[in-house]
Design a protein around this motif. Structure first.
Motif, mmCIF file in Angstrom:
data_model
loop_
_atom_site.group_PDB
_atom_site.id
_atom_site.type_symbol
_atom_site.label_atom_id
_atom_site.label_comp_id
_atom_site.label_asym_id
_atom_site.label_seq_id
_atom_site.Cartn_x
_atom_site.Cartn_y
_atom_site.Cartn_z
ATOM 1 N N UNK A 1 0.832 -1.206 0.000
ATOM 2 C CA UNK A 1 0.000 0.000 0.000
ATOM 3 C C UNK A 1 0.867 1.257 0.000
ATOM 4 N N UNK A 2 1.916 1.247 0.842
ATOM 5 C CA UNK A 2 2.821 2.392 0.897
ATOM 6 C C UNK A 2 3.530 2.600 -0.433
ATOM 7 N N UNK A 3 4.045 1.521 -1.016
ATOM 8 C CA UNK A 3 4.798 1.626 -2.264
ATOM 9 C C UNK A 3 3.907 2.042 -3.435
ATOM 10 N N UNK A 4 2.664 1.569 -3.447
ATOM 11 C CA UNK A 4 1.743 1.984 -4.510
ATOM 12 C C UNK A 4 1.488 3.488 -4.443
ATOM 13 N N UNK A 5 1.245 3.990 -3.241
ATOM 14 C CA UNK A 5 1.022 5.430 -3.097
ATOM 15 C C UNK A 5 2.266 6.216 -3.485
ATOM 16 N N UNK A 6 3.427 5.753 -3.026
ATOM 17 C CA UNK A 6 4.667 6.454 -3.321
ATOM 18 C C UNK A 6 4.971 6.447 -4.814
ATOM 19 N N UNK A 7 4.722 5.312 -5.464
ATOM 20 C CA UNK A 7 4.991 5.206 -6.897
ATOM 21 C C UNK A 7 4.096 6.147 -7.692
ATOM 22 N N UNK A 8 2.816 6.233 -7.334
ATOM 23 C CA UNK A 8 1.911 7.160 -8.008
ATOM 24 C C UNK A 8 2.375 8.606 -7.838
ATOM 25 N N UNK A 9 2.833 8.945 -6.631
ATOM 26 C CA UNK A 9 3.283 10.314 -6.378
ATOM 27 C C UNK A 9 4.528 10.635 -7.197
ATOM 28 N N UNK A 10 5.477 9.708 -7.227
ATOM 29 C CA UNK A 10 6.705 9.933 -8.000
ATOM 30 C C UNK A 10 6.406 10.021 -9.492
ATOM 31 N N UNK A 11 5.501 9.165 -9.977
ATOM 32 C CA UNK A 11 5.124 9.213 -11.390
ATOM 33 C C UNK A 11 4.444 10.534 -11.723
ATOM 34 N N UNK A 12 3.645 11.045 -10.800
ATOM 35 C CA UNK A 12 2.976 12.327 -11.009
ATOM 36 C C UNK A 12 4.004 13.448 -11.112
ATOM 37 N N UNK A 13 5.018 13.423 -10.241
ATOM 38 C CA UNK A 13 6.080 14.428 -10.301
ATOM 39 C C UNK A 13 6.837 14.321 -11.623
ATOM 40 N N UNK A 14 7.106 13.082 -12.058
ATOM 41 C CA UNK A 14 7.779 12.878 -13.334
ATOM 42 C C UNK A 14 6.964 13.461 -14.500
ATOM 43 N N UNK A 15 5.670 13.184 -14.484
ATOM 44 C CA UNK A 15 4.800 13.661 -15.556
ATOM 45 C C UNK A 15 4.720 15.191 -15.572
ATOM 46 N N UNK A 16 4.677 15.788 -14.378
ATOM 47 C CA UNK A 16 4.601 17.246 -14.311
ATOM 48 C C UNK A 16 5.921 17.866 -14.756
ATOM 49 N N UNK A 17 7.029 17.236 -14.413
ATOM 50 C CA UNK A 17 8.328 17.704 -14.892
ATOM 51 C C UNK A 17 8.380 17.641 -16.420
#
Length: 328
Positions: A137-153
Motif C-alpha cells: 500500500x505504501x509503495x503503490x502510493x509512493x509510486x503514483x506520487x513519484x510518477x505524477x512528479x515525473x509527468x509534471x516535470x
C-alpha cells in the motif's frame, strides 16, 4: 506598521510560498498525493518515525521551479543551448526513480502472493502478511506520487522547449498522467497478448506520419482537431520521429491529452533501408480506423499505398499547400 518577512531557505520554502499565493495543487497532484494510510513507519530501530505524504502544492511547484529555473538562469547566456539537455536529464532522473520504485512495488506484490500461497494460520505468518500488505500500500502510493512528479516535470519541459519529453527507452505509464505516451513495442505486445489498460488504450487508432521538414504546426493541428471532432476517443499513433511533423503531432497530443503511441523503427533488425517499410506493414496489421499522412519521403508515400490497400483513405497534407501528388 512593520512588515513581516518570511525566511526563504530552499526550494521547498519557495514552493510553499507560491502555493499559498496561487491557491491549490492541480487535480493530478491532489489525487496522487492523497493517502489512505494514517502514517507510515519509516526507518530502523530508534530512528523510526511516522511520516505522511509531502504536501501536494509544495511538490507541484517545486517540480516546476526545478525545471523552469534552469531555463530562466541560462536564457540569453552562452550556456542557453545547454538548458534543454540539462532539463531533459532532470526529467529523466524523475523517470528513473519512478521506475525503480515501481519495480520495488512489483517485488512487494510478489512477496504478498507468496505469503498467500503458504498460509498456515500461525500468528507469525499473519503478522508477516499484514506487514507485506502495508508495504505494498505504501509503495503503490509512493509510486503514483513519484510518477505524477515525473509527468509534471515532463509537462513543464514541454512548455519550455515546445515539444514533448520522451524517455530514451521503455514506457512511461502513470495513472496520474496528463497524457499517455506508450512506446510502440509495448503496444504491439499488449495487442498480441490481448491486454487492456494503460499499455493498450481503448479507442479508435488514428495513424499519423510525416516528414522531418515540417515546421508549420497549423495545418497539422487543424487536421488533428478535425479528426478528433469525428473520433473524440481516438488514440494517436505516430512514427516516432523526434523532429518535424511527428514531433508537431505529439505536441498536439500532449496539449489535447490524447493517448499517444510511438511506433519507432527497428533498424538493428531490419536495417536502415527496410525498417520504415516493415513498420508500415506493422501499422496496417494494427487495423487503424483512420490516418493522416503529411508529405515526407518514400516511406510516407508507401504508407499511403499500404493504408489504401486495407480500405483506409488517409487525409493527405502537403508542405506548401499544393496537390498531394507526392502520394501517387
Amino acid at each position: 506598521m512593520a512588515q513581516f518577512k518570511r525566511s526563504i531557505r530552499d526550494f521547498r520554502d519557495i514552493a510553499a510560498l507560491i502555493a499559498e499565493e496561487t491557491g491549490q495543487a492541480n487535480d493530478n497532484f491532489a489525487t496522487a498525493f492523497a493517502s489512505d494510510l494514517d502514517g507510515v513507519r519509516f526507518g530502523r530501530g530508534d530512528e523510526e518515525m511516522t511520516t505522511d505524504m509531502p504536501d501536494a502544492m509544495q511538490a507541484q511547484f517545486a517540480v516546476e521551479l526545478i525545471i523552469a529555473t534552469i531555463f530562466d538562469v541560462l536564457r540569453d547566456t552562452r550556456l542557453e543551448r545547454a538548458a534543454e539537455r540539462i532539463a531533459w536529464g532532470v526529467v529523466h532522473s524523475f523517470h528513473r526513480v519512478s521506475n525503480e520504485w515501481s519495480g520495488i512495488a512489483d517485488k512487494a506484490v510478489r512477496e504478498v502472493q507468496d505469503l498467500l500461497k503458504s498460509v498456515d494460520g500461525s500468528e507469525i505468518h499473519s503478522v508477516e502478511l499484514e506487514a507485506a500488505r502495508d508495504a505494498v500500500a505504501f509503495l503503490d502510493e509512493a509510486t503514483d506520487a513519484l510518477a505524477c512528479m515525473r509527468d509534471h516535470a515532463a509537462a513543464t519541459y514541454r512548455v519550455e522547449v515546445g515539444r514533448p519529453w520522451s524517455a530514451p527507452k521503455a514506457t512511461l505509464v502513470s495513472s496520474k498522467r496528463t497524457h499517455a505516451v506508450i512506446q510502440g513495442t509495448d503496444y504491439l505486445a499488449a495487442r498480441r497478448q490481448r491486454r487492456i489498460g494503460q499499455h493498450h488504450p481503448e479507442g479508435p487508432l488514428v495513424v499519423f506520419s510525416g516528414g522531418k521538414r515540417w515546421s508549420n504546426y497549423r495545418p497539422i493541428w487543424k487536421a488533428l482537431d478535425e479528426m478528433r471532432a469525428i473520433r473524440p476517443r481516438m488514440v494517436l499513433l505516430t512514427t516516432a520521429q523526434d523532429a518535424g511533423a511527428d514531433a508537431i503531432a505529439e505536441a498536439w497530443a500532449a496539449r489535447t491529452k490524447t493517448p499517444l503511441v510511438k511506433l519507432g523503427l527497428d533498424v538493428p533488425r531490419w536495417g536502415p533501408k527496410r525498417a520504415g517499410f516493415v513498420r508500415n506493414d506493422q501499422i496496417a496489421r494494427l487495423q487503424p480506423a483512420d490516418a493522416i499522412v503529411a508529405e515526407g519521403t518514400g516511406v510516407q508515400a508507401q504508407l499511403v499505398r499500404v493504408l489504401r490497400s486495407i480500405g483506409i483513405a488517409p487525409t493527405l497534407l502537403t508542405l506548401y499547400g499544393g496537390p498531394a501528388d507526392w502520394a501517387c
